[in-house]
Scaffold this motif. Structure first.
Motif, PDB file in Angstrom:
ATOM      1  N   ALA A   1       8.806  29.721  10.726  1.00 61.36           N
ATOM      2  CA  ALA A   1       8.171  30.519   9.682  1.00 61.36           C
ATOM      3  C   ALA A   1       7.329  29.558   8.858  1.00 61.36           C
ATOM      4  CB  ALA A   1       9.219  31.206   8.814  1.00 61.36           C
ATOM      5  N   GLY A   2       6.067  29.844   8.702  1.00 61.98           N
ATOM      6  CA  GLY A   2       5.190  28.935   7.975  1.00 61.98           C
ATOM      7  C   GLY A   2       4.225  28.232   8.903  1.00 61.98           C
ATOM      8  N   ASP A   3       3.370  27.413   8.310  1.00 63.66           N
ATOM      9  CA  ASP A   3       2.261  26.782   9.052  1.00 63.66           C
ATOM     10  C   ASP A   3       2.651  25.423   9.604  1.00 63.66           C
ATOM     11  OD1 ASP A   3       0.630  28.956   8.499  1.00 63.66           O
ATOM     12  OD2 ASP A   3       0.022  28.117   6.561  1.00 63.66           O
ATOM     13  N   PHE A   4       3.711  25.367  10.385  1.00 64.85           N
ATOM     14  CA  PHE A   4       4.079  24.117  11.044  1.00 64.85           C
ATOM     15  C   PHE A   4       3.166  23.896  12.255  1.00 64.85           C
ATOM     16  CE2 PHE A   4       8.112  25.330   9.024  1.00 64.85           C
ATOM     17  CZ  PHE A   4       8.398  24.149   8.339  1.00 64.85           C
ATOM     18  N   PRO A   5       2.522  22.726  12.367  1.00 68.92           N
ATOM     19  CA  PRO A   5       1.728  22.425  13.556  1.00 68.92           C
ATOM     20  C   PRO A   5       2.558  21.611  14.557  1.00 68.92           C
ATOM     21  CG  PRO A   5       1.205  20.847  11.864  1.00 68.92           C
ATOM     22  CD  PRO A   5       2.301  21.725  11.303  1.00 68.92           C
ATOM     23  N   SER A   6       2.259  21.732  15.841  1.00 67.75           N
ATOM     24  CA  SER A   6       2.928  20.924  16.845  1.00 67.75           C
ATOM     25  C   SER A   6       1.976  20.640  17.998  1.00 67.75           C
ATOM     26  CB  SER A   6       4.173  21.629  17.379  1.00 67.75           C
ATOM     27  OG  SER A   6       4.778  20.856  18.402  1.00 67.75           O
ATOM     28  N   ALA A   7       1.944  19.387  18.402  1.00 66.26           N
ATOM     29  CA  ALA A   7       1.111  19.007  19.553  1.00 66.26           C
ATOM     30  C   ALA A   7       1.911  19.007  20.838  1.00 66.26           C
ATOM     31  CB  ALA A   7       0.519  17.622  19.309  1.00 66.26           C
ATOM     32  N   THR A   8       3.245  19.149  20.760  1.00 61.47           N
ATOM     33  CA  THR A   8       4.083  19.003  21.955  1.00 61.47           C
ATOM     34  C   THR A   8       4.901  20.239  22.298  1.00 61.47           C
ATOM     35  OG1 THR A   8       5.876  18.074  20.619  1.00 61.47           O
ATOM     36  CG2 THR A   8       4.294  16.523  21.577  1.00 61.47           C
TER      37      THR A   8
ATOM     38  N   THR B   1      12.687  19.362   7.515  1.00 62.28           N
ATOM     39  CA  THR B   1      13.634  18.481   8.204  1.00 62.28           C
ATOM     40  C   THR B   1      14.113  19.105   9.509  1.00 62.28           C
ATOM     41  OG1 THR B   1      15.396  19.415   6.827  1.00 62.28           O
ATOM     42  CG2 THR B   1      14.420  17.333   6.111  1.00 62.28           C
ATOM     43  N   TYR B   2      14.354  20.426   9.505  1.00 64.21           N
ATOM     44  CA  TYR B   2      14.775  21.108  10.726  1.00 64.21           C
ATOM     45  C   TYR B   2      13.656  21.097  11.764  1.00 64.21           C
ATOM     46  CZ  TYR B   2      18.741  22.959   8.038  1.00 64.21           C
ATOM     47  OH  TYR B   2      19.877  23.092   7.285  1.00 64.21           O
ATOM     48  N   PHE B   3      12.420  21.274  11.290  1.00 62.72           N
ATOM     49  CA  PHE B   3      11.305  21.294  12.230  1.00 62.72           C
ATOM     50  C   PHE B   3      11.121  19.922  12.872  1.00 62.72           C
ATOM     51  CE2 PHE B   3       6.846  20.864  13.454  1.00 62.72           C
ATOM     52  CZ  PHE B   3       6.711  21.976  14.281  1.00 62.72           C
ATOM     53  N   ALA B   4      11.263  18.866  12.091  1.00 61.09           N
ATOM     54  CA  ALA B   4      11.145  17.521  12.650  1.00 61.09           C
ATOM     55  C   ALA B   4      12.187  17.286  13.726  1.00 61.09           C
ATOM     56  CB  ALA B   4      11.274  16.485  11.537  1.00 61.09           C
ATOM     57  N   ALA B   5      13.424  17.746  13.485  1.00 60.73           N
ATOM     58  CA  ALA B   5      14.482  17.599  14.489  1.00 60.73           C
ATOM     59  C   ALA B   5      14.179  18.431  15.726  1.00 60.73           C
ATOM     60  CB  ALA B   5      15.821  18.008  13.890  1.00 60.73           C
ATOM     61  N   ALA B   6      13.662  19.658  15.512  1.00 61.30           N
ATOM     62  CA  ALA B   6      13.345  20.524  16.650  1.00 61.30           C
ATOM     63  C   ALA B   6      12.220  19.952  17.494  1.00 61.30           C
ATOM     64  CB  ALA B   6      12.973  21.913  16.144  1.00 61.30           C
ATOM     65  N   GLU B   7      11.211  19.394  16.831  1.00 62.78           N
ATOM     66  CA  GLU B   7      10.070  18.846  17.569  1.00 62.78           C
ATOM     67  C   GLU B   7      10.476  17.594  18.342  1.00 62.78           C
ATOM     68  OE1 GLU B   7       5.348  18.610  16.870  1.00 62.78           O
ATOM     69  OE2 GLU B   7       6.583  17.799  15.261  1.00 62.78           O
ATOM     70  N   ALA B   8      11.436  16.859  17.832  1.00 65.89           N
ATOM     71  CA  ALA B   8      11.896  15.656  18.524  1.00 65.89           C
ATOM     72  C   ALA B   8      12.899  15.967  19.627  1.00 65.89           C
ATOM     73  CB  ALA B   8      12.520  14.693  17.516  1.00 65.89           C
ATOM     74  N   SER B   9      13.351  17.206  19.705  1.00 65.21           N
ATOM     75  CA  SER B   9      14.370  17.584  20.684  1.00 65.21           C
ATOM     76  C   SER B   9      13.738  17.868  22.046  1.00 65.21           C
ATOM     77  CB  SER B   9      15.118  18.820  20.192  1.00 65.21           C
ATOM     78  OG  SER B   9      14.312  19.986  20.336  1.00 65.21           O
ATOM     79  N   ALA B  10      14.595  18.217  23.005  1.00 65.90           N
ATOM     80  CA  ALA B  10      14.125  18.570  24.351  1.00 65.90           C
ATOM     81  C   ALA B  10      13.734  20.035  24.466  1.00 65.90           C
ATOM     82  CB  ALA B  10      15.203  18.247  25.370  1.00 65.90           C
TER      83      ALA B  10
ATOM     84  N   THR C   1       3.883  35.622  16.692  1.00 67.78           N
ATOM     85  CA  THR C   1       2.650  35.082  17.267  1.00 67.78           C
ATOM     86  C   THR C   1       2.956  33.788  18.007  1.00 67.78           C
ATOM     87  OG1 THR C   1       1.376  36.014  15.441  1.00 67.78           O
ATOM     88  CG2 THR C   1       0.312  34.303  16.756  1.00 67.78           C
ATOM     89  N   VAL C   2       2.425  33.660  19.235  1.00 67.99           N
ATOM     90  CA  VAL C   2       2.607  32.431  19.997  1.00 67.99           C
ATOM     91  C   VAL C   2       1.511  31.427  19.636  1.00 67.99           C
ATOM     92  CG1 VAL C   2       2.649  31.393  22.302  1.00 67.99           C
ATOM     93  CG2 VAL C   2       3.710  33.628  21.914  1.00 67.99           C
ATOM     94  N   ILE C   3       1.924  30.200  19.345  1.00 67.11           N
ATOM     95  CA  ILE C   3       0.988  29.091  19.142  1.00 67.11           C
ATOM     96  C   ILE C   3       1.239  28.093  20.280  1.00 67.11           C
ATOM     97  CG2 ILE C   3       0.146  27.341  17.551  1.00 67.11           C
ATOM     98  CD1 ILE C   3      -0.030  30.214  16.474  1.00 67.11           C
ATOM     99  N   GLY C   4       0.322  28.040  21.221  1.00 68.83           N
ATOM    100  CA  GLY C   4       0.509  27.173  22.381  1.00 68.83           C
ATOM    101  C   GLY C   4       0.632  27.983  23.653  1.00 68.83           C
TER     102      GLY C   4
END
Length: 350
Positions: free
Chosen positions: A62-69, A46-55, A16-19
């Motif tokens: 997998a799971g309910d990770f939210p992202s605004a960017t 921790t991996y998600f935080a690194a991914a969200e901060a990346s380019a 499923t695409v979110i965004g």
């Protein structure tokens, strides 16, 4: 450059695409190397935080990770999804069918016209090579070997006589399949070689790492079951039988005639003694020495290997030995003082 939209990747993965599903993805890599347009993946916080901060432009999660960017592609298992996405961005290029002029091919060999025989290969009498099979170069196939479809032999792989490979088998560089088993008998003061007249049979979808040696059976076959994956620098002795979908990590050694049932896992630098039976889903921890049979679903550790909980208790106890030794010396000192005082007391009374 191969590009996909996030929506196309999601459809391929049944995710499923979110965004923004129209964002273009041009590559796939880990978060710390991601550039604009890349897809990456994250399994935990921790991996998600690194991914969200990346380019990276999008993240497999997998799971309910939210992202605004970032655009997210939500899947049941991010690592499995990554394995399914990699071939899209890095597709396997099937080598063109050819018989390289520098190779030596016996007249009796039967080679499918779609196969690729690279430079400096030696193909013996009555060898059979299936469709789309690739010999990359420097491969030696002795007489009566049989290779199924979509097999890939990396450089300098050697197959001794009568080796059988199923379909979709990959063997990495420098590996030797079917060499003599280690069989000798002691006679009149010397070691007399017992000829090894068996073979090796490797079933479908097996992958074998670099510089591994799998010996042929003394009489019957050495067998590697379908879907089993063997790492680099592994030795499999004569008449070992591995079941389906086993995992064998690097630098493991198997003595002869040991049997592994389906889904066994053998961690790195372990040694398995001969004529043992490892039950289905048995697990052997790293650097273990297995000297007895292992029950189905049992996990063993240590040297000699024992049930994992027992081994861990012993390791904890060993870690406490220096403290116990100090306490023992202190108690011995106190006991010696008590004894000395007891000897002095009667003398004082007299």
């Amino acid at each position: 450059m191969t590009t996909f939209t996030a929506a196309e990747i999601a459809a391929h993965l049944k995710g499923t695409v979110i965004g923004d599903g129209s964002v273009l993805l041009t590559g796939f890599t880990c978060a710390d190397r991601a550039r604009a347009g890349d897809l990456t993946f994250a399994e935990k916080d921790t991996y998600f935080a690194a991914a969200e901060a990346s380019a990276a432009a999008a993240i497999l999660v997998a799971g309910d990770f939210p992202s605004a960017t970032k655009t997210l592609i939500r899947v049941p298992n991010a690592r499995i999804a990554a394995a399914k996405v990699l071939p899209l961005f890095f597709p396997f290029v099937q080598p063109v069918a050819c018989l390289h002029g520098s190779s030596s091919i016996a007249d009796s060999a039967k080679i499918d016209p779609t196969a690729h025989i690279g430079p400096h290969c030696v193909i013996g009498e009555n060898v059979v090579i299936g469709a789309r099979t690739v010999l990359t170069g420097g491969n030696h196939l002795a007489e009566n070997c049989q290779l199924g479809d979509d097999v890939c032999l990396k450089p300098n792989v050697v197959l001794y006589a009568r080796t059988q490979l199923g379909h979709r088998v990959t063997i990495h560089a420098g590996t030797v399949i079917g060499s003599d088993g280690y069989g000798y008998v002691f006679d009149q003061g010397r070691h007399l070689k017992m000829n090894q007249v068996g073979q090796v049979i490797i079933h479908d979808d097996v992958e074998i790492g670099a510089n591994t040696a799998i010996d042929r059976g003394a009489l019957g076959p050495t067998i590697i079951g379908a879907g089993t994956k063997i790492d680099n620098l592994v030795h499999v002795a004569h008449n070992v039988v591995m079941g389906k979908h086993c995992l064998v990590m690097g630098q493991v050694g198997f003595a002869g005639s040991t049997e592994l049932k389906d889904y066994c896992v053998i961690a790195s630098q372990s040694g398995i003694a001969g004529h043992l039976k490892l039950g289905p889903q048995a697990t052997v921890g790293a650097k273990s020495g297995v000297m007895r049979d292992v029950a189905p679903k049992e996990t063993v550790l240590g040297m000699p290997a024992m049930p994992d909980k027992q081994a861990k208790r012993q390791w904890i106890a060993v870690q406490k030995l220096p403290e116990l030794m100090m306490r023992m010396r202190e108690l011995e000192k106190q006991l010696a003082e008590i004894r000395a005082a007891a000897l002095v007391a009667p003398a004082a009374k007299s």
